[in-house]
Design an enzyme around this catalytic site. Structure first.
Site, mmCIF file in Angstrom:
data_model
loop_
_atom_site.group_PDB
_atom_site.id
_atom_site.type_symbol
_atom_site.label_atom_id
_atom_site.label_comp_id
_atom_site.label_asym_id
_atom_site.label_seq_id
_atom_site.Cartn_x
_atom_site.Cartn_y
_atom_site.Cartn_z
ATOM 1 N N TYR A 205 21.455 -15.492 16.330
ATOM 2 C CA TYR A 205 22.174 -16.759 16.246
ATOM 3 C C TYR A 205 23.548 -16.499 16.854
ATOM 4 O O TYR A 205 24.337 -15.755 16.286
ATOM 5 C CB TYR A 205 22.330 -17.202 14.789
ATOM 6 C CG TYR A 205 21.047 -17.682 14.133
ATOM 7 C CD1 TYR A 205 20.087 -16.787 13.665
ATOM 8 C CD2 TYR A 205 20.811 -19.047 13.958
ATOM 9 C CE1 TYR A 205 18.917 -17.241 13.056
ATOM 10 C CE2 TYR A 205 19.651 -19.512 13.346
ATOM 11 C CZ TYR A 205 18.707 -18.603 12.895
ATOM 12 O OH TYR A 205 17.563 -19.058 12.293
ATOM 13 N N PRO A 294 17.951 -27.890 12.598
ATOM 14 C CA PRO A 294 17.093 -26.702 12.543
ATOM 15 C C PRO A 294 17.819 -25.365 12.399
ATOM 16 O O PRO A 294 17.172 -24.341 12.224
ATOM 17 C CB PRO A 294 16.354 -26.753 13.890
ATOM 18 C CG PRO A 294 17.272 -27.500 14.800
ATOM 19 C CD PRO A 294 18.000 -28.490 13.934
HETATM 20 C C1 PHB Z 1 12.102 -21.195 15.929
HETATM 21 O O1 PHB Z 1 11.648 -20.084 16.204
HETATM 22 O O2 PHB Z 1 11.606 -22.238 16.406
HETATM 23 C C2 PHB Z 1 13.291 -21.310 15.044
HETATM 24 C C3 PHB Z 1 13.726 -20.203 14.348
HETATM 25 C C4 PHB Z 1 14.852 -20.293 13.542
HETATM 26 C C5 PHB Z 1 15.538 -21.490 13.439
HETATM 27 C C6 PHB Z 1 15.088 -22.614 14.119
HETATM 28 C C7 PHB Z 1 13.960 -22.522 14.928
HETATM 29 O O3 PHB Z 1 16.661 -21.550 12.678
#
Ligand code: PHB
Length: 392
Positions: A205, A294
């Protein structure tokens, strides 16, 4: 001619929430009928979230051999938070004794559908729900048109709307299709699937002056990655080289392994919590009741947490005529939902950069990230939320 079916529980929506609820009810001898607008093929191939909390995996274990979360999925013992060109690992087991699993939602759905089909359960695809007839509140009826265009009425002791963010059941619970608390965000994610080996063992991230990026995975040969973009961006408007340039720029200090991009999409962000989750003999769960951005990977897990509460409440109601748990359902579910809303909002605002951010805002944000990675307490909060608070 309308065909009328009768069942203890009518479930609208064959997503993770609806299918898991049907499974857990069936385990305790409660029949249900699950209907979904989409075809089985559409449900099993739509690319969505990827991360499961430990408690979600443990609940899926109840599918027995049908759950492949532990065999095909991958346990992740940490994530990397990256800013100012440096990565900082958050070690989940060391901080919480728990882990998360990378196992895509459409694979979870394949497992759930396989388990439901093997159990001979009533699961119908291509069914358009047109409304809920509440004229007899003790026996609501789901009104629908089936895949052959025949009118269908499903009369139930309890109706559950697990039918996603554009829920048709929601108005029966909150009085309108919009009734809820909203927050919009001024950015979106440009998501890609590409053919390449993983660029990193764990998810990254990344906060950068150019905005956020998430380096996720799918398998040894397919990767999922996202970068922050304008919500109005047309996914087709960038060349592959431009996509990679945007992605790379947002993870300074890391070199991504590039490969052919075979899917791209722009995901808009929204936080939403419905004003209620239950009225009389009707409840809404999962995305029908709440959506999160997300960034914290909470969406599917929150749907599963609703199911963990609701299936126990429905058993007490339908098998023992005890309404105490269903009466407490909304309040208990909302406590976790708002914690997850906070976590998702926090991860989102901490990692993304808005166009109107001042120099003060930018430096404060880096101070916030440093407060997390340089503190065991800060890291532990993140790890607890990410791997999931204990389920009911
Ligand atoms: C994903 O792999 O699609 C994914 C993983 C972590 C997240 C959001 C999406 O926080």
């Amino acid at each position: 001619m309308t065909t009328t079916l009768r069942t203890p529980v009518a479930i609208v929506g064959a997503g993770p929430a609806g299918l898991l609820l049907a499974h857990l009810l069936d385990e305790h001898g409660i029949d249900s009928i699950v209907v979904d607008l989409r075809t089985r093929g559409e449900i099993e191939s739509t690319i969505r979230a990827g991360i499961l909390e430990q408690g979600t995996v443990e609940l899926l274990d109840r599918l027995g051999e049908h759950s492949r979360a532990r065999t095909v999925g991958h346990r992740h013992d940490g994530i990397e938070l990256r800013f100012e060109g440096e990565g900082h690992r958050i070690d989940f087991p060391a901080l919480t004794g728990r882990s998360a699993w990378l196992y895509p939602q459409h694979e979870v759905l394949k497992d759930l559908i396989a388990a439901r089909v093997a159990a001979g359960q009533d699961l119908r695809f291509g069914v358009t729900v047109t409304g809920i007839d509440e004229s007899s509140p003790e026996r609501p009826r789901v009104l629908a048109t089936d895949a052959d265009g025949e009118e269908l009425a499903i009369e139930a002791d309890f109706v559950v709307g697990a039918d996603g963010s554009r829920s048709v059941v929601r108005p029966s619970v909150v009085g309108s299709s919009q009734g809820g608390y909203f927050r919009e965000y001024p950015f979106a994610w440009f998501g890609i699937l590409c053919e390449a080996p993983p660029s990193s063992d764990e998810l990254i991230y990344s906060n950068s002056p150019d905005g956020f990026a998430l380096i996720s995975q799918r398998s040894e040969t397919v990767q999922r990655m996202y970068f922050q973009c304008d919500p109005e961006l047309d996914p087709a408007s960038l060349s592959e080289a431009e996509v990679w340039e945007n992605m790379q720029k947002r993870v300074p200090g890391t070199t991504l392994i590039e490969g052919p991009i075979f899917q791209r999409d722009v995901l808009r962000f929204r936080s939403f919590v419905a004003h209620g989750m239950r009225k009389n003999q009707i409840a809404i769960i999962g995305d029908a009741a709440h959506t999160v951005p997300p960034t914290g990977a909470k969406g599917m897990n929150l749907a599963v947490a609703d199911v963990a509460l609701l299936h126990v409440a429905l058993r007490a109601l339908l098998q023992e005529n005890d309404a105490r748990l269903i009466d407490a359902f909304e309040e208990r579910a909302m406590q976790r939902i708002w914690k997850a809303q906070h976590f998702s909002w926090w991860m989102t605002t901490m990692l993304h950069v808005t166009d109107d951010a001042s120099d003060f805002d930018r430096r404060r944000q880096l101070g916030e990230l440093r407060s997390v990675v340089e503190s065991t307490a800060g890291q532990t909060y993140l790890a607890e939320a990410y791997t999931g608070w204990p389920l009911a």
